[in-house]
Design an enzyme around this catalytic site. Sequence first.
Site, PDB file in Angstrom:
ATOM      1  N   ASP A  39      43.402  50.211  27.355  1.00 27.92           N
ATOM      2  CA  ASP A  39      42.428  50.209  28.442  1.00 27.92           C
ATOM      3  C   ASP A  39      42.203  51.615  28.968  1.00 27.92           C
ATOM      4  O   ASP A  39      42.779  52.588  28.472  1.00 27.92           O
ATOM      5  CB  ASP A  39      42.788  49.200  29.543  1.00 27.92           C
ATOM      6  CG  ASP A  39      44.213  49.294  30.027  1.00 27.92           C
ATOM      7  OD1 ASP A  39      44.817  48.233  30.180  1.00 27.92           O
ATOM      8  OD2 ASP A  39      44.708  50.414  30.241  1.00 27.92           O
TER       9      ASP A  39
ATOM     10  N   LYS B 165      38.102  48.986  31.454  1.00 24.61           N
ATOM     11  CA  LYS B 165      37.476  48.211  32.529  1.00 24.61           C
ATOM     12  C   LYS B 165      37.266  49.112  33.719  1.00 24.61           C
ATOM     13  O   LYS B 165      38.040  50.008  33.968  1.00 24.61           O
ATOM     14  CB  LYS B 165      38.426  47.100  32.997  1.00 24.61           C
ATOM     15  CG  LYS B 165      38.389  45.871  32.186  1.00 24.61           C
ATOM     16  CD  LYS B 165      39.280  44.856  32.839  1.00 24.61           C
ATOM     17  CE  LYS B 165      40.228  44.269  31.835  1.00 24.61           C
ATOM     18  NZ  LYS B 165      41.355  43.610  32.402  1.00 24.61           N
TER      19      LYS B 165
ATOM     20  N   MET C 105      45.179  49.858  43.667  1.00 22.28           N
ATOM     21  CA  MET C 105      43.745  49.500  43.699  1.00 22.28           C
ATOM     22  C   MET C 105      43.241  49.378  45.137  1.00 22.28           C
ATOM     23  O   MET C 105      42.460  48.474  45.435  1.00 22.28           O
ATOM     24  CB  MET C 105      43.510  48.164  42.960  1.00 22.28           C
ATOM     25  CG  MET C 105      43.884  48.219  41.499  1.00 22.28           C
ATOM     26  SD  MET C 105      43.791  46.602  40.706  1.00 22.28           S
ATOM     27  CE  MET C 105      45.335  45.863  41.213  1.00 22.28           C
TER      28      MET C 105
HETATM   29  N1  SAH Z   1      49.831  48.201  35.252  1.00 24.02           N
HETATM   30  C1  SAH Z   1      49.574  49.381  36.062  1.00 24.02           C
HETATM   31  C2  SAH Z   1      48.690  49.078  37.250  1.00 24.02           C
HETATM   32  C3  SAH Z   1      47.296  48.611  36.911  1.00 24.02           C
HETATM   33  S1  SAH Z   1      46.298  48.374  38.338  1.00 24.02           S
HETATM   34  C4  SAH Z   1      50.916  49.983  36.508  1.00 24.02           C
HETATM   35  O1  SAH Z   1      51.962  49.347  36.340  1.00 24.02           O
HETATM   36  O2  SAH Z   1      50.909  51.106  37.014  1.00 24.02           O
HETATM   37  C5  SAH Z   1      45.483  49.932  38.461  1.00 24.02           C
HETATM   38  C6  SAH Z   1      45.951  50.690  39.681  1.00 24.02           C
HETATM   39  O3  SAH Z   1      47.205  51.332  39.412  1.00 24.02           O
HETATM   40  C7  SAH Z   1      45.049  51.831  40.086  1.00 24.02           C
HETATM   41  O4  SAH Z   1      43.946  51.371  40.851  1.00 24.02           O
HETATM   42  C8  SAH Z   1      45.994  52.665  40.933  1.00 24.02           C
HETATM   43  O5  SAH Z   1      46.181  52.108  42.199  1.00 24.02           O
HETATM   44  C9  SAH Z   1      47.289  52.521  40.158  1.00 24.02           C
HETATM   45  N2  SAH Z   1      47.514  53.638  39.236  1.00 24.02           N
HETATM   46  C10 SAH Z   1      47.643  53.587  37.904  1.00 24.02           C
HETATM   47  N3  SAH Z   1      47.886  54.797  37.378  1.00 24.02           N
HETATM   48  C11 SAH Z   1      47.912  55.663  38.431  1.00 24.02           C
HETATM   49  C12 SAH Z   1      48.111  57.058  38.549  1.00 24.02           C
HETATM   50  N4  SAH Z   1      48.348  57.837  37.486  1.00 24.02           N
HETATM   51  N5  SAH Z   1      48.081  57.622  39.785  1.00 24.02           N
HETATM   52  C13 SAH Z   1      47.865  56.848  40.875  1.00 24.02           C
HETATM   53  N6  SAH Z   1      47.660  55.512  40.825  1.00 24.02           N
HETATM   54  C14 SAH Z   1      47.686  54.930  39.611  1.00 24.02           C
END
Ligand code: SAH
Length: 262
Positions: A41, A63, A175
């Site tokens: 993704d 997405k 998010m």
């Molecule tokens: N499965 C992922 C989360 C997916 S939801 C995990 O475990 O991290 C997507 C959200 O994750 C984004 O909207 C943000 O809030 C957060 N996110 C993912 N990568 C990030 C990053 N490098 N820095 C800050 N927030 C991040």
Amino acid sequence: MEKTLPPVGKLWLVGAGPGDPDLLTLRAVRLLASADLVVHDGLVGDGVLALISPHVERISVAKQRSRHTMKQELINELLVREALTGKQVVRLKGGDPFIFGRGGEELDAARDAGVACEVVPGITAAMGCAAQAGLPLTHRDDASAVSFVAGQCKDLSDQDWSGLAGHGRTLVIYMGIATASAIADKLIADGVSPELPVAVIERGTTVDARVLRTLLADLGDLVTREAVKSPALIIVGKVAARADALDCLGAPGVAEKLGNFI
Ligand code: SAH
């Protein structure tokens, strides 16, 4: 007569971590080199994608908040169909597959179709981003509980967040950038102090990372003033004052008040 066995494929739900390729697990790296197909993704960073062997087929199912290039049901179908042809299919997901990653739905789809599936955990954004910012999510003096919450929902008033933020607690919101102002209002209306420290971490663990600190009452303004973009995390709680970050100097008194927390 010799019987030909059907090819045996498998689905691997693999966490890619928060962005920095050095934060991948060894198992993830091995799978990126040996898979037949990688389905990834948009959260997966270029540094991680560069580790996919050039011989491996890859499909992006990126997405965005308001635009789904591929619906989850279609992704599930794709994963199952490809594994049933005998391929080793890696479903590469940002962070950890089971933290707001819909990995549970993909696992269910594989189980329903009789496809073998294995989950490879990844470092979730909360842990990777906090570590990079020098922000301990728990601390003996400040927090003995942590909650991970999704801030992206149509009506925040439907959500019961009472008790998730405040004394002795750390609240990590995924998010939540689009709804940051409403989140702050909701927490304050629930009795959380408007002067509680907040850290906002944008693109954590990448070369473009930005870490900002402010107070809960200023969160909405900070996000607007600094034009914070997704992916970003909001961390609410006393521990946020410990982040190695730029203070939000635009708001009067914030730096001094944050200093009082440490
Ligand atoms: N499965 C992922 C989360 C997916 S939801 C995990 O475990 O991290 C997507 C959200 O994750 C984004 O909207 C943000 O809030 C957060 N996110 C993912 N990568 C990030 C990053 N490098 N820095 C800050 N927030 C991040």
